[in-house]
Design an enzyme around this catalytic site. Structure first.
Site, PDB file in Angstrom:
ATOM      1  N   ARG A 175      86.451  45.382  47.732  1.00 24.43           N
ATOM      2  CA  ARG A 175      87.559  44.601  47.839  1.00 24.43           C
ATOM      3  C   ARG A 175      88.600  43.711  46.635  1.00 24.43           C
ATOM      4  O   ARG A 175      88.834  42.365  46.669  1.00 24.43           O
ATOM      5  CB  ARG A 175      87.421  42.716  48.681  1.00 24.43           C
ATOM      6  N   SER A 225      88.891  38.850  58.330  1.00 31.03           N
ATOM      7  CA  SER A 225      87.893  37.950  57.096  1.00 31.03           C
ATOM      8  C   SER A 225      87.372  37.148  56.609  1.00 31.03           C
ATOM      9  O   SER A 225      88.626  37.228  55.773  1.00 31.03           O
ATOM     10  CB  SER A 225      86.632  39.427  57.053  1.00 31.03           C
ATOM     11  N   GLU A 295      87.175  35.826  50.845  1.00 36.53           N
ATOM     12  CA  GLU A 295      87.522  37.105  50.991  1.00 36.53           C
ATOM     13  C   GLU A 295      89.589  36.743  50.921  1.00 36.53           C
ATOM     14  O   GLU A 295      90.159  37.257  49.813  1.00 36.53           O
ATOM     15  CB  GLU A 295      87.835  37.814  51.940  1.00 36.53           C
TER      16      GLU A 295
END
Length: 305
Positions: A175, A225, A295
């Site tokens: 990520r 998320s 995130e």
């Protein structure tokens, strides 16, 4: 001073230029105060022109796509917000390589290419956001991510230089990419796909879309998320096991459907979401000794630039 910058950007005819526009209109959480200036450049040359003005004036700036991974402070964002949207939504094909503008909807691109029988983007089924954001965040799901298919990306640096970065130079990891450390804007990306069985690819895409629809709370404004998975653990499982499903603060709530989602159920403000984030971090740290990292990108007014 910002009024002068606004006039200069308007006179440069770079595309839409707005003053004090609420960013709640530009984030999937429907949260966020005003940007001093919001611009939507008409293309890469217009973006370069705007960047030259912004840099010369030493004004803070930030690029956004569809705002699907962003929590903007209630006081808004200082300086210039560069929105890469419809004006940079283009796609070109050359054999199995796809050149896509940073503003192209990621899920729309994946859907179009799956119907052509192109394989490699099946994991994108249901992932919101833009191609630029997907490269920036190394978006992924179901064991695949952008690092598997990006050949190169053209990025614009604050000095106005347009640079081509290879997959290796983008330094992808979970990520993240080098672009989260360097100040640059993704303008377009070249993706390498494979020829697949059209029916199989479409079915795989549909399966991922259905899975997201059935397991994630897209009936409320949200940002996907919220926490990164602290591998080998999963953020949603840790939050659920901590008894936090349904925990609410103000107009925001941890989803009953998926614990790694915070939903805007009643005109939530950024302070509501940050209060929940801090509560989750404290609770999981106390219970499991695990540090939960977000995130989603949290933007406070003083941090811009």
């Amino acid at each position: 001073m910002m009024e002068e910058v606004f006039r200069e950007l308007q006179e440069a005819d770079i595309g839409r230029t707005a003053w004090k526009e609420p960013l709640s209109k530009h984030t999937t959480w429907k949260i966020g105060g005003p940007a001093d200036i919001l611009i939507e450049p008409e293309g890469i040359k217009a973006l370069q022109k705007a960047m030259n003005i912004i840099t010369a004036r030493n004004v803070p700036w930030r690029a956004v796509g569809r705002g699907s991974n962003l929590l903007v402070d209630d006081s808004g964002i200082e300086g210039v917000v560069i929105k890469l949207g419809r004006n940079m939504e283009y796609m070109e094909e050359e054999e199995m390589q796809i050149r896509a503008g940073a503003g192209f909807s990621f899920i729309k691109l994946a859907t179009i290419l799956s119907k052509k029988g192109y394989s490699g983007l099946e994991f994108a089924g249901g992932i919101p956001g833009t191609v630029g954001g997907a490269v920036f965040m190394n978006a992924g799901a179901h064991g695949s991510d952008m690092s598997d298919i990006v050949v190169k990306a053209h990025v614009l640096y604050p000095d106005g230089s347009l640079v081509c970065l290879t997959n290796e130079e983008l330094a992808f990891s979970y990520r993240t990419s080098i672009l989260q450390k360097e100040r640059a804007v993704v303008c377009e990306a070249v993706l390498a796909l494979r020829e697949g069985d059209k029916e199989v690819v479409v079915e795989e895409m549909k399966k991922h879309k259905d899975y997201r629809r059935n397991t994630q709370p897209w009936n409320y404004p949200c940002a996907g998320s919220v926490f990164r998975n602290p591998l080998p653990d999963h953020a949603g499982a840790l939050i659920e096991q901590s008894g936090l499903k349904g925990y609410r603060h103000g107009g925001a709530r941890i989803s009953e459907q998926h614990a790694n989602f915070i939903v805007n159920v009643d005109n939530a403000e950024a302070t509501d979401v940050t209060a929940i984030i801090k509560h989750v971090q404290h609770t999981v740290q106390e219970r499991y000794g695990i540090t939960m990292q977000t995130e989603v990108e949290i933007v406070e007014r003083s941090e811009n630039g």
